[in-house]
Design a protein around this motif. Structure first.
Motif, PDB file in Angstrom:
ATOM      1  N   HIS A  17       0.836  -1.204   0.000  1.00 37.30           N
ATOM      2  CA  HIS A  17       0.000   0.000   0.000  1.00 37.30           C
ATOM      3  C   HIS A  17       0.869   1.251   0.000  1.00 37.30           C
ATOM      4  O   HIS A  17       0.596   2.220  -0.735  1.00 37.30           O
ATOM      5  CB  HIS A  17      -0.916  -0.016   1.222  1.00 37.30           C
ATOM      6  CG  HIS A  17      -1.928   1.076   1.239  1.00 37.30           C
ATOM      7  ND1 HIS A  17      -2.727   1.347   2.324  1.00 37.30           N
ATOM      8  CD2 HIS A  17      -2.290   1.995   0.291  1.00 37.30           C
ATOM      9  CE1 HIS A  17      -3.518   2.367   2.062  1.00 37.30           C
ATOM     10  NE2 HIS A  17      -3.265   2.791   0.833  1.00 37.30           N
ATOM     11  N   LEU A  18       1.916   1.239   0.784  1.00 39.91           N
ATOM     12  CA  LEU A  18       2.811   2.388   0.849  1.00 39.91           C
ATOM     13  C   LEU A  18       3.496   2.625  -0.494  1.00 39.91           C
ATOM     14  O   LEU A  18       3.648   3.780  -0.938  1.00 39.91           O
ATOM     15  CB  LEU A  18       3.843   2.174   1.956  1.00 39.91           C
ATOM     16  CG  LEU A  18       4.773   3.338   2.285  1.00 39.91           C
ATOM     17  CD1 LEU A  18       3.997   4.620   2.515  1.00 39.91           C
ATOM     18  CD2 LEU A  18       5.607   2.984   3.508  1.00 39.91           C
ATOM     19  N   VAL A  30       7.672  10.609   6.739  1.00 40.41           N
ATOM     20  CA  VAL A  30       7.369   9.440   7.558  1.00 40.41           C
ATOM     21  C   VAL A  30       6.055   9.630   8.299  1.00 40.41           C
ATOM     22  O   VAL A  30       5.219   8.730   8.362  1.00 40.41           O
ATOM     23  CB  VAL A  30       8.515   9.154   8.548  1.00 40.41           C
ATOM     24  CG1 VAL A  30       8.143   8.008   9.486  1.00 40.41           C
ATOM     25  CG2 VAL A  30       9.808   8.823   7.812  1.00 40.41           C
ATOM     26  N   SER A  31       5.857  10.816   8.860  1.00 36.10           N
ATOM     27  CA  SER A  31       4.624  11.080   9.618  1.00 36.10           C
ATOM     28  C   SER A  31       3.391  10.996   8.710  1.00 36.10           C
ATOM     29  O   SER A  31       2.327  10.518   9.132  1.00 36.10           O
ATOM     30  CB  SER A  31       4.696  12.446  10.291  1.00 36.10           C
ATOM     31  OG  SER A  31       4.890  13.478   9.334  1.00 36.10           O
ATOM     32  N   GLU A  32       3.521  11.456   7.464  1.00 31.50           N
ATOM     33  CA  GLU A  32       2.407  11.380   6.521  1.00 31.50           C
ATOM     34  C   GLU A  32       2.107   9.935   6.146  1.00 31.50           C
ATOM     35  O   GLU A  32       0.936   9.528   6.059  1.00 31.50           O
ATOM     36  CB  GLU A  32       2.729  12.201   5.270  1.00 31.50           C
ATOM     37  CG  GLU A  32       2.825  13.691   5.526  1.00 31.50           C
ATOM     38  CD  GLU A  32       3.393  14.457   4.343  1.00 31.50           C
ATOM     39  OE1 GLU A  32       3.080  15.658   4.217  1.00 31.50           O
ATOM     40  OE2 GLU A  32       4.153  13.859   3.549  1.00 31.50           O
ATOM     41  N   LEU A  48       9.255   2.025   5.191  1.00 29.42           N
ATOM     42  CA  LEU A  48       9.956   2.820   4.182  1.00 29.42           C
ATOM     43  C   LEU A  48      11.393   2.342   4.023  1.00 29.42           C
ATOM     44  O   LEU A  48      11.928   2.308   2.900  1.00 29.42           O
ATOM     45  CB  LEU A  48       9.916   4.298   4.565  1.00 29.42           C
ATOM     46  CG  LEU A  48       8.555   4.979   4.367  1.00 29.42           C
ATOM     47  CD1 LEU A  48       8.486   6.284   5.142  1.00 29.42           C
ATOM     48  CD2 LEU A  48       8.287   5.223   2.876  1.00 29.42           C
ATOM     49  N   ALA A  49      12.048   1.968   5.118  1.00 28.13           N
ATOM     50  CA  ALA A  49      13.410   1.473   5.029  1.00 28.13           C
ATOM     51  C   ALA A  49      13.480   0.209   4.178  1.00 28.13           C
ATOM     52  O   ALA A  49      14.417   0.020   3.386  1.00 28.13           O
ATOM     53  CB  ALA A  49      13.964   1.203   6.433  1.00 28.13           C
ATOM     54  N   TYR A  53      15.414  -0.360   0.635  1.00 26.41           N
ATOM     55  CA  TYR A  53      16.332  -1.490   0.460  1.00 26.41           C
ATOM     56  C   TYR A  53      16.033  -2.264  -0.828  1.00 26.41           C
ATOM     57  O   TYR A  53      16.941  -2.712  -1.528  1.00 26.41           O
ATOM     58  CB  TYR A  53      16.222  -2.416   1.669  1.00 26.41           C
ATOM     59  CG  TYR A  53      17.029  -3.682   1.545  1.00 26.41           C
ATOM     60  CD1 TYR A  53      18.419  -3.656   1.605  1.00 26.41           C
ATOM     61  CD2 TYR A  53      16.399  -4.904   1.372  1.00 26.41           C
ATOM     62  CE1 TYR A  53      19.163  -4.822   1.489  1.00 26.41           C
ATOM     63  CE2 TYR A  53      17.127  -6.074   1.253  1.00 26.41           C
ATOM     64  CZ  TYR A  53      18.511  -6.025   1.304  1.00 26.41           C
ATOM     65  OH  TYR A  53      19.242  -7.190   1.182  1.00 26.41           O
ATOM     66  N   ARG A  54      14.732  -2.396  -1.165  1.00 32.38           N
ATOM     67  CA  ARG A  54      14.333  -3.132  -2.363  1.00 32.38           C
ATOM     68  C   ARG A  54      14.144  -2.229  -3.582  1.00 32.38           C
ATOM     69  O   ARG A  54      13.620  -2.657  -4.608  1.00 32.38           O
ATOM     70  CB  ARG A  54      13.045  -3.903  -2.089  1.00 32.38           C
ATOM     71  CG  ARG A  54      13.202  -5.068  -1.113  1.00 32.38           C
ATOM     72  CD  ARG A  54      14.124  -6.117  -1.660  1.00 32.38           C
ATOM     73  NE  ARG A  54      14.239  -7.281  -0.755  1.00 32.38           N
ATOM     74  CZ  ARG A  54      15.062  -8.289  -0.954  1.00 32.38           C
ATOM     75  NH1 ARG A  54      15.870  -8.293  -2.006  1.00 32.38           N
ATOM     76  NH2 ARG A  54      15.103  -9.296  -0.103  1.00 32.38           N
ATOM     77  N   ASP A  55      14.569  -0.966  -3.479  1.00 32.55           N
ATOM     78  CA  ASP A  55      14.516  -0.004  -4.589  1.00 32.55           C
ATOM     79  C   ASP A  55      13.103   0.373  -5.012  1.00 32.55           C
ATOM     80  O   ASP A  55      12.893   0.859  -6.120  1.00 32.55           O
ATOM     81  CB  ASP A  55      15.292  -0.529  -5.812  1.00 32.55           C
ATOM     82  CG  ASP A  55      16.794  -0.483  -5.594  1.00 32.55           C
ATOM     83  OD1 ASP A  55      17.257   0.432  -4.879  1.00 32.55           O
ATOM     84  OD2 ASP A  55      17.499  -1.356  -6.125  1.00 32.55           O
ATOM     85  N   PHE A  56      12.122   0.171  -4.110  1.00 32.57           N
ATOM     86  CA  PHE A  56      10.770   0.660  -4.386  1.00 32.57           C
ATOM     87  C   PHE A  56      10.596   2.094  -3.889  1.00 32.57           C
ATOM     88  O   PHE A  56       9.579   2.725  -4.162  1.00 32.57           O
ATOM     89  CB  PHE A  56       9.720  -0.241  -3.728  1.00 32.57           C
ATOM     90  CG  PHE A  56       9.522  -1.544  -4.445  1.00 32.57           C
ATOM     91  CD1 PHE A  56       8.617  -1.653  -5.488  1.00 32.57           C
ATOM     92  CD2 PHE A  56      10.256  -2.659  -4.082  1.00 32.57           C
ATOM     93  CE1 PHE A  56       8.447  -2.855  -6.161  1.00 32.57           C
ATOM     94  CE2 PHE A  56      10.098  -3.864  -4.752  1.00 32.57           C
ATOM     95  CZ  PHE A  56       9.187  -3.960  -5.796  1.00 32.57           C
TER      96      PHE A  56
END
Length: 251
Positions: A17-18, A30-32, A48-49, A53-56
């Motif tokens: 979803h992110l 990050v807060s959003e 997000l980290a 890491y996976r280039d998304f």
């Protein structure tokens, strides 16, 4: 060199979803991200980290996160999606309350429409949440409604992937949509699903679309006129708020 984060991510759905939010709505803090996913800030940071890491995702110098190389192949939407979603949400909710069917907000992204948000109705059998999904614009009801409003050059770009026969057929259908002011999708994208869509003018020659979707067994021709009336009323009210929001940003 990137080091793998020293924790595991259990919520695959939140991560996907992110990624959709970054693709559709652009950079997020990050807060959003935490607010949109309804998770803690620390959970959003871990998600997000992992996407980085996976280039998304990528982190910019201003500490926002944006879509990364793995999401770079998709065309950018034609409308500022985050702002549009915020303005549209109360209108979609009122529309669902009035028609008792699910409602969608979509934007054009190259030859596709992307579903920015779905407000589901309370019916036991209903069209599901399609937020983040993409469909060919020329078969989606709201997609056809948007295509019918485009200038000839922009339409040619959107239909470039179709063969000559398909383009001719689609253009004829869009002429009907242009005259009627709405578009139908009666099981063109999914068996058992029908939808009605109208365009939303977002200023600067840009358009979005809204649609009402329902199980095909609840769709009938005598429902078209009242549903179109509700959709058009919703679209005009949304356009007024989009203009007002745009004016506020320019001040």
């Amino acid at each position: 060199m990137k080091n793998r984060p020293q924790y595991s991510i259990a919520s695959v759905d939140n991560a996907l979803h992110l990624a959709q939010l970054l693709l559709l709505e652009g950079p997020l803090r990050v807060s959003e991200a935490a607010a949109r996913l309804d998770v803690s800030v620390s959970t959003a940071h871990r998600l997000l980290a992992m996407l980085v890491y996976r280039d998304f995702a990528e982190q910019a110098s201003d500490r926002t996160y944006r879509a990364g190389p793995m999401l770079g192949g998709a065309p950018a939407p034609d409308v500022s999606v985050g702002d549009l979603r915020a303005v549209a949400l109360p209108h979609l909710r009122r529309l669902v309350d009035r028609v008792q069917e699910s409602a969608n907000l979509v934007v054009l992204s190259g030859p596709q429409v992307r579903f920015v948000h779905t407000v589901e109705c309370a019916q036991l059998i209903r069209a599901g949440d399609r937020s983040g999904k993409a469909l060919p614009a020329h078969v989606s009801s709201a997609g056809k409604a948007i295509l019918a409003m485009l200038e000839p050059d922009d339409l040619a770009v959107a239909l470039a992937g179709l063969d000559a026969t398909q383009r001719q057929r689609v253009r004829r259908g869009l002429g009907v949509v242009r005259r009627n002011g709405f578009a139908l999708n009666n099981q063109q994208t999914e068996a058992g699903l029908s939808a009605i869509g109208v365009p939303v003018r977002c200023g600067g020659g840009r358009f979005a679309g809204i649609s009402v979707a329902m199980p095909a067994f609840r769709f009938s021709r005598d429902r078209v006129a009242p549903l179109v009336e509700e959709l058009v009323t919703c679209a005009r009210a949304l356009e007024d708020d989009v203009r007002e929001a745009g004016g506020d940003r320019q001040q």
